[in-house]
Write an enzyme that holds these catalytic residues in place. Structure first.
Site, mmCIF file in Angstrom:
data_model
loop_
_atom_site.group_PDB
_atom_site.id
_atom_site.type_symbol
_atom_site.label_atom_id
_atom_site.label_comp_id
_atom_site.label_asym_id
_atom_site.label_seq_id
_atom_site.Cartn_x
_atom_site.Cartn_y
_atom_site.Cartn_z
ATOM 1 N N ILE A 466 0.940 -1.107 -0.071
ATOM 2 C CA ILE A 466 -0.146 -0.006 -0.571
ATOM 3 C C ILE A 466 0.870 1.229 -0.191
ATOM 4 O O ILE A 466 1.980 1.639 1.071
ATOM 5 C CB ILE A 466 -1.113 -0.353 1.537
ATOM 6 C CG1 ILE A 466 -1.486 -1.111 1.092
ATOM 7 C CG2 ILE A 466 -1.860 1.902 1.461
ATOM 8 C CD1 ILE A 466 -2.553 -1.662 2.685
ATOM 9 N N HIS A 467 0.949 2.156 -1.307
ATOM 10 C CA HIS A 467 1.746 2.795 -0.942
ATOM 11 C C HIS A 467 1.248 4.582 -0.678
ATOM 12 O O HIS A 467 0.082 4.502 -1.419
ATOM 13 C CB HIS A 467 2.065 3.150 -2.641
ATOM 14 C CG HIS A 467 3.281 3.865 -2.739
ATOM 15 N ND1 HIS A 467 4.096 3.824 -1.999
ATOM 16 C CD2 HIS A 467 3.175 5.287 -3.594
ATOM 17 C CE1 HIS A 467 5.688 4.972 -2.589
ATOM 18 N NE2 HIS A 467 4.728 5.426 -3.385
ATOM 19 N N PRO A 468 1.864 4.902 -0.556
ATOM 20 C CA PRO A 468 2.944 5.343 0.778
ATOM 21 C C PRO A 468 2.591 5.014 1.828
ATOM 22 O O PRO A 468 2.354 5.847 2.829
ATOM 23 C CB PRO A 468 3.530 6.711 0.079
ATOM 24 C CG PRO A 468 2.560 7.643 0.156
ATOM 25 C CD PRO A 468 1.413 6.667 -0.154
#
Ligand SMILES: Cc1cc2nc3c(=O)[nH]c(=O)nc-3n(C[C@H](O)[C@H](O)[C@H](O)COP(=O)(O)OP(=O)(O)OC[C@H]3O[C@@H](n4cnc5c(N)ncnc54)[C@H](O)[C@@H]3O)c2cc1C
Length: 492
Positions: A466-468
């Protein structure tokens, strides 16, 4: 007057319970001594399953006179006030960061201990109340009595005023936890020092505080055997943010000066030189010990571990005496954690009620140290993995990463680190996962399910991040320690 069970002990009985349950032989199916994490969970679960249950909880005030309500260590002098005060400290750091993010505030921002303490203590009191209500709702008889065993079916309860109550039960569970130790060999230690039993209930800030861990003078108590590498990251961070560590030293004495300040003398274990400094408070964090003596276990023959004083138990929480069980911190070899005590308590209730044979699985229990830089882990340490599988039998993937939120705040991220320890051959099963950084507990809790399911390094690589986030760095680790390559993460 009544003669109780097999005991020849004859006393005035003030128990309001009349025995009318299935066998009619005992007052209760189950009597639990200790209303903390494990005892409350066990008693409530057993009552839900139709057992007639009583729980005894009694708080012996600390040496400094601090006392608290129902719920045990976690609620009153452990996890809950600790995490809330940790949050107070994190907010202090966030206030500094906030300026960099454009929040305008006065040059100096003060923290008011009394406001924090009152809010924390009010929350704890609401939990005390909640526990009482739950026991009532679930039809568990709560008795504010200090319990001890007269025989394997008989518990003696003593009120604060010295009034005795005798209860008989088919089964007895001991869940009386432990209390902080004092280094009694150090003059002034008990007289002038406090422990974790007091710190959360102070009305005033402890001020400049000397904290003694078992081997060093000013240090943080990491509570269990953390690998030196991970402990080093945590302490380096604290040192960078103003905690002074005095390594290789032992406290010698504590004296109260006429000014009211506490003077601590310690000696350097390498040079033998003595040093001293003055503090507002002295906090001992030198371990915890069970209070098994007062429980009357000796005459019953309940086997104890001679070194720790804890009760020796089997995988089913059974002690060496039939019908007597022990769980939570008082039981030998168990992690001193609330969720393990709760789960073990619930499972024991199911087994005692004849509803299940499932045993508690103590493997891969995730945990977190709520130090300023949080450290969470699950599974084996690198040292333990090496001991079990050999240096050549493990592969260690690691990374130094920078939390995005540290960048604008210009915070040093040198100690934000991830280590994934895998078996070297075959599927590269993950043996341990270690993480320092923001929200370590939240990160590790999620990954711990993977370890419970037997996750491998390739499962990790198949997982999309899962960014960021900081947690995404875990699924990206690819540099092995063995390679000697720089593990610093650069770019996204
Ligand atoms: C500072 C600190 C922070 C902690 N932080 C965490 C954390 O973040 N996460 C985590 O999982 N764990 C944490 N723990 C550990 C956790 O609190 C314990 O593992 C947990 O409370 C153990 O539960 P227990 O049921 O064994 O005993 P306890 O919760 O200690 O309950 C035992 C109860 O029995 C009572 N009692 C004792 N003797 C008698 C007697 N003779 N008769 C009647 N009652 C008696 C005691 O007064 C107490 O109320 C922390 C502990 C401390 C000290």
């Amino acid at each position: 007057m009544r003669k109780c069970g097999k005991s020849s002990h004859s006393v005035a009985v003030s128990s309001s319970h009349h025995s009318d349950h299935l066998t009619g032989k005992y007052d209760y199916d189950l009597v639990v001594i200790g209303g903390g994490s494990g005892g409350l969970a066990c008693s409530k679960e057993a009552a839900q399953l139709g057992q007639k249950v009583a729980v005894l909880d009694y708080v012996e005030p600390s040496a400094k006179g601090t006392k608290w309500g129902l719920g045990g260590t976690c609620v009153n002098v452990g996890c809950i006030p600790k995490k809330l005060m940790h949050q107070a400290a994190l907010l202090g750091t966030a206030v500094k960061d906030a300026k960099k993010y454009g929040w305008q505030m006065p040059e100096t921002v003060h923290h008011d201990w009394a406001t924090m303490a009152e809010a924390v203590q009010n929350h704890v009191r609401s939990l005390n109340w909640g526990h009482r209500v739950q026991l009532q709702d679930k039809k568990v008889k709560y008795l504010n009595l200090k319990g001890s065993l007269l025989d394997e079916h008989t518990v003696r309860g003593l009120s604060k005023a010295g009034k005795e109550t005798i209860l008989t039960a088919e089964n007895i569970v001991i869940a009386t936890g432990g209390r902080p130790k004092y280094p009694t060999q150090i003059p002034g230690a008990a007289e002038h020092g406090i422990t974790s039993d007091d710190i959360f209930w102070l009305k005033k800030s402890p001020g400049k505080t000397y904290i003694s861990h078992i081997r060093s003078a000013c240090s943080v108590d990491l509570r269990w055997d953390v690998s030196p590498q991970m402990a080093g990251l945590v302490t380096d961070y604290m040192e960078a943010y103003g905690t002074r560590f005095v390594w290789r030293s032992v406290p010698k004495r504590v004296d109260k000066l006429s000014s009211g300040a506490l003077q601590v003398t310690w000696s350097d274990t390498e040079t033998g030189m003595e040093h001293r400094d003055t503090y507002n408070s002295v906090l001992w964090a030198v371990g915890r010990a069970p209070e098994t003596k007062a429980l009357g276990l000796d005459q019953l023959g309940v086997q104890l571990n001679k070194q720790t004083g804890k009760i020796v138990v089997g995988p089913d929480e059974a002690t060496s005496v039939p019908h007597v069980y022990a769980l939570g911190d008082i039981s030998e070899g168990r992690p001193e954690l609330t969720p393990t005590a709760i789960k073990a308590g619930k499972l024991l209730a199911h087994r005692l009620a004849g509803q299940s044979t499932a045993l508690m699985n103590f493997d891969n229990v995730a945990t977190t140290v709520f130090t300023p830089l949080e450290y969470g882990c699950v599974g084996l340490s690198e040292e333990e993995a090496e001991r079990r599988h050999g240096k050549e039998g493990i592969e260690v993937f690691h990374a130094f990463y920078k939390p995005l939120e540290f960048t604008v705040a210009e915070r040093d991220a040198s100690q934000c680190y991830i280590k994934v320890i895998c078996e070297r051959g075959g599927d590269q099963k993950i043996l341990g996962l270690h993480f320092t950084g923001p929200n370590a507990g939240e990160v590790i809790q999620g990954f711990s399910m993977g370890l419970q399911c037997g996750a491998t390094y390739s499962h990790l690589l198949q997982t999309v991040g899962i960014h960021p986030t900081c947690a995404e760095e875990v699924v990206k680790v690819h540099i092995t320690k063995r390679s000697g390559l720089d593990p610093t993460v650069t770019g996204c």
